[in-house]
Design an enzyme around this catalytic site. Structure first.
Site, short mmCIF file in Angstrom:
data_model
loop_
_atom_site.label_atom_id
_atom_site.label_comp_id
_atom_site.label_asym_id
_atom_site.label_seq_id
_atom_site.Cartn_x
_atom_site.Cartn_y
_atom_site.Cartn_z
N GLY A 108 12.93 -2.86 1.00
CA GLY A 108 14.19 -3.08 0.31
C GLY A 108 14.20 -4.18 -0.74
N VAL A 109 13.04 -4.74 -1.06
CA VAL A 109 13.01 -5.79 -2.11
C VAL A 109 13.19 -5.11 -3.47
CG1 VAL A 109 11.63 -7.59 -3.19
CG2 VAL A 109 11.49 -7.23 -0.71
N ARG A 110 14.27 -5.43 -4.13
CA ARG A 110 14.57 -4.76 -5.41
C ARG A 110 14.90 -5.71 -6.55
NH1 ARG A 110 12.49 -1.72 -2.61
NH2 ARG A 110 13.20 0.30 -1.82
N HIS A 125 7.83 -0.01 7.44
CA HIS A 125 7.25 1.07 6.64
C HIS A 125 8.30 1.66 5.68
CE1 HIS A 125 3.29 3.22 7.02
NE2 HIS A 125 3.87 3.99 6.12
N PRO A 150 0.84 -1.19 0.00
CA PRO A 150 0.00 0.00 0.00
C PRO A 150 0.88 1.25 0.00
CG PRO A 150 0.08 -0.97 2.21
CD PRO A 150 0.80 -1.92 1.29
N ARG A 160 8.38 1.35 -3.05
CA ARG A 160 8.85 2.46 -3.90
C ARG A 160 9.07 2.10 -5.37
NH1 ARG A 160 11.33 3.01 1.04
NH2 ARG A 160 11.16 4.99 2.15
C1 LIG Z 1 5.30 7.06 -0.87
C2 LIG Z 1 4.95 5.97 0.09
C3 LIG Z 1 3.67 5.90 0.59
C4 LIG Z 1 3.32 4.88 1.48
N1 LIG Z 1 2.03 4.81 1.90
C5 LIG Z 1 1.69 3.81 2.75
C6 LIG Z 1 0.34 3.67 3.16
O1 LIG Z 1 -0.54 4.39 2.74
N2 LIG Z 1 0.06 2.67 4.04
C7 LIG Z 1 1.01 1.80 4.50
O2 LIG Z 1 0.71 0.92 5.28
N3 LIG Z 1 2.28 1.91 4.08
C8 LIG Z 1 2.64 2.88 3.23
N4 LIG Z 1 3.91 2.95 2.79
C9 LIG Z 1 4.87 1.91 3.18
C10 LIG Z 1 4.84 0.76 2.18
O3 LIG Z 1 3.62 0.06 2.24
C11 LIG Z 1 5.95 -0.26 2.42
O4 LIG Z 1 5.91 -0.69 3.76
C12 LIG Z 1 7.34 0.25 2.10
O5 LIG Z 1 7.33 1.16 1.03
C13 LIG Z 1 8.22 -0.95 1.74
O6 LIG Z 1 9.52 -0.55 1.50
P1 LIG Z 1 10.14 -0.32 0.04
O7 LIG Z 1 9.63 1.00 -0.41
O8 LIG Z 1 11.60 -0.34 0.32
O9 LIG Z 1 9.69 -1.47 -0.85
C14 LIG Z 1 4.29 3.94 1.90
C15 LIG Z 1 5.57 4.01 1.38
C16 LIG Z 1 5.91 5.00 0.48
C17 LIG Z 1 7.29 5.02 -0.08
C1 LIG Z 2 -1.20 11.50 1.38
C2 LIG Z 2 -1.13 11.15 2.81
C3 LIG Z 2 -0.17 10.06 3.10
C4 LIG Z 2 -0.48 9.37 4.36
C5 LIG Z 2 0.50 8.37 4.84
C6 LIG Z 2 0.96 7.39 3.84
C7 LIG Z 2 2.13 6.66 4.38
O1 LIG Z 2 1.95 5.72 5.14
C8 LIG Z 2 3.49 7.07 4.00
O2 LIG Z 2 4.44 6.37 4.38
O3 LIG Z 2 3.65 8.10 3.34
#
Ligand SMILES: Cc1cc2nc3c(=O)[nH]c(=O)nc-3n(C[C@H](O)[C@H](O)[C@H](O)COP(=O)(O)O)c2cc1C
Ligand SMILES: CCCCCCC(=O)C(=O)O
Length: 373
Positions: free
Chosen positions: A292-294, A259, A85, A314
């Protein structure tokens, strides 16, 4: 606005996507997507942790075919990959989460739609009627809205609810030392804000916590289980103790996650805590991981350490910014190809062939015959 397709060649590695996306994204969007907590130690370590393991090849097996299918919460995925997500896909591409969902469905990987998505769950389901889709629930102060969202997700065809549990307090999301400000180009069809502060004037954290229920506790996990018939996944578990509690509370699955290093800097890399969590859970619920899965080899390593599947964050946003739905398809195809190659070299024809025996720790690379990972 990003999202103008080009005829650039497909990327060979997911690592290249960030550079390609950066050229297309407004700076504040790039900074938001890339952002991390503190100095970014955990965000970096999530990636580095994969490099601390080496793959041990196994030869002379018939690996002419690889079956990469896996069953998660009763649904078959063609790859052990779920799109994590992530908020606000429309900042990357005009088609937003609709494009991401179409790409996920095309390769039959899972997708978790964020509560913070820029397209509504109904619009996403209309655009991509098939596909394994889960709904990420951010619990809001507005209880009626929480209930309504659970019902909407189920009606729109979602088959699980992902409750994120690693956001107890507002955070100070940074990149290169600058505190992110809540921009005014967000579209938030699932959230209710009441008397929220003016965007553009407050920090990102202050803004989003204006609508979030804070803090959430184990009682909220039980509340969620009680208010949906769908399986519930807890995302953001890092300790064996919390994993044990999740089992006790009747949760259906957990995602080991920090996260993407965006919450508390200095916590361990997810891959490093995964084995302990898997050990304590002992098969009583499904365990996923992210952070970090790439590469396809990263997927194999996570599965070897006991994850049932991985979430990818990401890189999907970078792919979406780069070339919309097609970019996300290409990125997923790269992961698919790389996983198959890694499986072939490690003698695996199917996912169940992937075991801890295929890994050696970096420090033990020369003494793998006696080492345990
Ligand atoms: C731009 C962005 C937005 C994210 N939004 C959410 C979110 O809405 N809800 C959530 O549970 N995690 C959110 N995450 C965390 C991701 O679900 C996930 O845990 C994390 O990106 C995994 O790491 P990676 O980016 O290295 O793959 C967000 C991450 C990013 C980079
Ligand atoms: C547009 C609002 C973003 C809320 C939070 C999303 C998130 O979990 C993140 O890491 O960014």
């Amino acid at each position: 606005m990003a999202g103008t397709e080009t005829s650039s060649p497909p990327p060979h590695r997911l690592a290249d996507l960030e550079t390609l996306a950066k050229r297309k994204l407004p700076e504040h969007v790039y900074n938001y997507y890339r952002g991390w907590a503190g100095d970014g130690q955990t965000a970096r370590d999530n990636c580095e942790a994969f490099k601390r393991y080496r793959l041990l090849t196994r030869v002379l097996r018939d690996v002419s075919k690889q079956d990469t299918a896996v069953t998660v919460l009763g649904s078959i995925l063609d790859l052990p990959v779920v799109i994590a997500p992530t908020a606000q896909h429309s900042l990357a591409h005009d088609d937003g989460e609709r494009a991401t969902a179409k790409a996920a469905a095309a390769l039959n990987v899972g997708m978790v739609v964020s509560s913070w998505a820029s397209c509504s769950i109904e619009d996403i389901s209309d655009a991509a009627p098939v596909g394994v889709r889960w709904f990420h629930l951010t619990l809001q102060k507005d209880v009626a809205r929480n209930k309504a969202l659970l019902a909407r997700a189920e009606k729109a065809g979602c088959t699980a609810v992902v409750l994120t549990v690693d956001q107890p307090v507002a955070r100070r999301l940074k990149r290169t030392g600058k505190l992110a400000v809540a921009p005014d180009d967000w579209s938030l069809p699932h959230m209710t804000f009441g008397d929220a502060p003016q965007r553009g004037t407050v920090s990102y954290g202050e803004y989003i916590y204006a609508c979030m229920k804070q803090p959430i506790t184990w009682d909220d996990v039980v509340w969620t289980k009680t208010n949906t018939s769908l399986p519930v996944v807890l995302k953001g578990i890092l300790s064996a103790e919390d994993a044990e509690e999740a089992v006790r509370r009747g949760v259906d699955a957990i995602c080991v996650s920090n996260h993407g290093g965006r919450q508390l800097d200095g916590v361990p890399a997810t891959l490093d805590v995964l084995p302990d969590v898997v050990r304590v859970v002992g098969g009583r619920l499904e365990v996923y991981m992210d952070g970090g899965v790439r590469t396809g080899a990263d997927i194999l390593k996570a599965l070897a350490l006991g994850a049932k599947c991985v979430f990818v964050g990401r890189p999907v946003l970078w792919a979406l910014a780069y070339q919309g739905e097609d970019g996300v398809r290409q990125a997923l195809q790269v992961l698919n190809d790389e996983l198959r190659v890694a499986m072939a070299h490690t003698g695996c024809s199917r996912i169940s062939d992937i075991t801890r025996k295929l890994l050696v720790r970096e420090s033990c690379a020369g003494c793998h015959l006696t080492s345990k990972v």
